[in-house]
Write a protein that holds these residues in place. Structure first.
Motif, short mmCIF file in Angstrom:
data_model
loop_
_atom_site.label_atom_id
_atom_site.label_comp_id
_atom_site.label_asym_id
_atom_site.label_seq_id
_atom_site.Cartn_x
_atom_site.Cartn_y
_atom_site.Cartn_z
N GLY A 25 -2.17 -4.43 8.86
CA GLY A 25 -1.54 -5.60 8.29
C GLY A 25 -0.64 -6.22 9.35
N ILE A 26 -0.64 -7.55 9.40
CA ILE A 26 0.27 -8.24 10.33
C ILE A 26 1.04 -9.28 9.52
CG2 ILE A 26 0.56 -9.53 12.45
CD1 ILE A 26 -2.11 -8.56 13.44
N VAL A 27 2.35 -9.11 9.41
CA VAL A 27 3.18 -10.08 8.69
C VAL A 27 3.90 -10.93 9.73
CG1 VAL A 27 5.01 -8.33 8.38
CG2 VAL A 27 4.96 -10.34 6.92
N MET A 75 3.04 -5.65 1.59
CA MET A 75 1.70 -5.39 2.17
C MET A 75 1.32 -3.92 1.97
SD MET A 75 0.96 -7.22 5.78
CE MET A 75 -0.62 -8.01 5.64
N ILE A 76 2.25 -3.04 2.29
CA ILE A 76 1.99 -1.61 2.17
C ILE A 76 1.71 -1.22 0.72
CG2 ILE A 76 3.03 0.69 2.38
CD1 ILE A 76 4.58 -0.47 4.85
N GLU A 77 2.46 -1.83 -0.20
CA GLU A 77 2.28 -1.52 -1.63
C GLU A 77 0.99 -2.10 -2.20
OE1 GLU A 77 7.04 -1.31 -2.88
OE2 GLU A 77 5.89 -3.19 -3.11
N THR A 78 0.49 -3.16 -1.57
CA THR A 78 -0.66 -3.89 -2.12
C THR A 78 -1.98 -3.50 -1.48
OG1 THR A 78 0.86 -5.77 -2.40
CG2 THR A 78 -1.51 -6.22 -2.60
N LEU A 79 -1.94 -3.25 -0.17
CA LEU A 79 -3.18 -3.02 0.58
C LEU A 79 -3.23 -1.58 1.10
CD1 LEU A 79 -2.99 -6.31 2.72
CD2 LEU A 79 -4.29 -5.97 0.60
N LYS A 80 -4.43 -1.11 1.38
CA LYS A 80 -4.58 0.24 1.98
C LYS A 80 -4.59 0.03 3.49
CE LYS A 80 -7.44 4.46 1.73
NZ LYS A 80 -6.19 5.27 1.85
N LEU A 81 -3.49 0.36 4.15
CA LEU A 81 -3.32 0.06 5.58
C LEU A 81 -2.96 1.32 6.35
CD1 LEU A 81 -1.12 -3.15 5.16
CD2 LEU A 81 -3.57 -3.08 5.70
N ASN A 82 -3.31 1.31 7.64
CA ASN A 82 -2.91 2.41 8.51
C ASN A 82 -1.65 2.10 9.31
OD1 ASN A 82 -6.26 2.50 8.60
ND2 ASN A 82 -5.25 4.49 8.29
N ALA A 83 -1.36 0.80 9.45
CA ALA A 83 -0.13 0.38 10.14
C ALA A 83 0.12 -1.09 9.85
CB ALA A 83 -0.24 0.59 11.66
N VAL A 84 1.39 -1.50 9.96
CA VAL A 84 1.77 -2.90 9.81
C VAL A 84 2.53 -3.34 11.06
CG1 VAL A 84 3.21 -4.55 8.51
CG2 VAL A 84 1.88 -2.81 7.29
N ILE A 85 2.24 -4.55 11.53
CA ILE A 85 2.99 -5.13 12.64
C ILE A 85 3.81 -6.29 12.08
CG2 ILE A 85 2.85 -6.30 14.87
CD1 ILE A 85 0.08 -4.96 15.25
N ALA A 86 5.12 -6.24 12.27
CA ALA A 86 6.02 -7.29 11.79
C ALA A 86 6.38 -8.19 12.98
CB ALA A 86 7.27 -6.69 11.19
N ILE A 87 5.96 -9.46 12.91
CA ILE A 87 6.11 -10.39 14.03
C ILE A 87 7.15 -11.46 13.72
CG2 ILE A 87 4.94 -12.22 15.33
CD1 ILE A 87 2.42 -10.54 15.32
N GLY A 88 8.15 -11.59 14.60
CA GLY A 88 9.18 -12.60 14.42
C GLY A 88 9.75 -13.03 15.75
N MET A 116 8.77 4.36 3.60
CA MET A 116 7.34 4.24 3.31
C MET A 116 6.55 5.23 4.17
SD MET A 116 7.80 1.77 1.18
CE MET A 116 6.24 1.00 0.76
N ASN A 117 5.27 5.36 3.89
CA ASN A 117 4.46 6.33 4.64
C ASN A 117 3.42 5.63 5.53
OD1 ASN A 117 4.03 9.00 5.35
ND2 ASN A 117 2.24 9.16 3.99
N VAL A 118 3.70 4.36 5.86
CA VAL A 118 2.84 3.60 6.78
C VAL A 118 3.75 3.06 7.89
CG1 VAL A 118 1.41 1.53 7.02
CG2 VAL A 118 1.21 2.95 4.96
N PRO A 119 3.41 3.29 9.14
CA PRO A 119 4.27 2.81 10.23
C PRO A 119 4.36 1.30 10.26
CG PRO A 119 2.21 3.68 11.11
CD PRO A 119 2.22 4.01 9.66
N VAL A 120 5.59 0.78 10.47
CA VAL A 120 5.81 -0.66 10.60
C VAL A 120 6.37 -0.90 12.00
CG1 VAL A 120 6.95 -2.71 9.68
CG2 VAL A 120 6.29 -0.84 8.13
N ILE A 121 5.65 -1.68 12.79
CA ILE A 121 6.00 -1.89 14.20
C ILE A 121 6.92 -3.11 14.33
CG2 ILE A 121 5.09 -2.25 16.53
CD1 ILE A 121 4.31 0.44 15.10
N PHE A 122 7.99 -2.96 15.07
CA PHE A 122 9.01 -4.00 15.26
C PHE A 122 8.58 -4.93 16.40
CE2 PHE A 122 13.12 -5.75 14.70
CZ PHE A 122 13.73 -5.95 15.93
#
Ligand SMILES: Nc1c(NC[C@H](O)[C@H](O)[C@H](O)CO)[nH]c(=O)[nH]c1=O
Ligand SMILES: CC(=O)[C@@H](O)COP(=O)(O)O
Length: 160
Positions: A25-27, A75-88, A116-122
């Motif tokens: 996931g990429i937010v 995103m983590i609660e809604t989708l089955k993801l292995n990682a999320v990247i948060a872009i700002g 949460m149990n999915v890594p979120v990248i800063f």
């Protein structure tokens, strides 16, 4: 080591796990979209270079960096993801608002990595001016989006 002493886009593909079975996931914050779109492009390019497929990269947009925390959590609660990247991209203005947005965003994303149990990248640039942002989103210092994608792959397989 400061960013000016390394290129954010350099990685040794031979040392990166194959991402072909991973789902990302990429937010993306809409503030400073010139910069966040550059970060997004760098991230997607690197994910694909390491084997990720287009249909396994899901993008959501949020208004600003402050909303990245909620967007990533949703995103983590809604989708089955292995990682999320948060872009700002946060750029200093006339007031202290910069400090509060940067701190809240960093703390919020850190908290998600605890809760949460999915890594979120800063992948949030916090710059003094637009030139510093341009230099780090595909300019002379490389692309933090690339760096974030590699981190996302590594964290997605951590402990497996
Ligand atoms: N000035 C920047 C902002 N400000 C907006 C906040 O992130 C937030 O959307 C608003 O306070 C409503 O909650 N956001 C950035 O991403 N970059 C900036 O430079
Ligand atoms: C990071 C911000 O919120 C900042 O860019 C807003 O600008 P200002 O401090 O001039 O209101």
């Amino acid at each position: 080591m400061a960013t000016i002493n390394k290129n954010l886009s350099v990685y040794d593909k031979a040392t990166i796990p194959n991402a072909n079975k991973l789902r990302f996931g990429i937010v993306v914050s809409e503030w400073n979209s010139e910069i966040t779109e550059g970060l997004y492009s760098g991230a997607v390019e690197a994910l694909k270079d390491c084997g990720a497929t287009e249909n396994n990269i899901i993008r959501w947009n949020v208004p600003g960096s402050f909303e990245l925390t909620f967007g990533a959590k949703k995103m983590i609660e809604t989708l089955k993801l292995n990682a999320v990247i948060a872009i700002g991209s946060v750029i200093q203005g006339e007031t202290k608002h910069f400090d509060f947005v940067c701190d809240a965003t960093a703390q919020g994303i850190k908290d998600l990595n605890v809760i949460m149990n999915v890594p979120v990248i800063f992948c949030v640039l916090t710059d003094n001016n637009i030139q510093q942002s341009r230099d780090r989103s595909g300019g002379k210092h490389g692309n933090k989006g690339t760096e974030a994608a590699i981190a996302a792959i590594k964290m997605a397989v951590l402990g497996k």
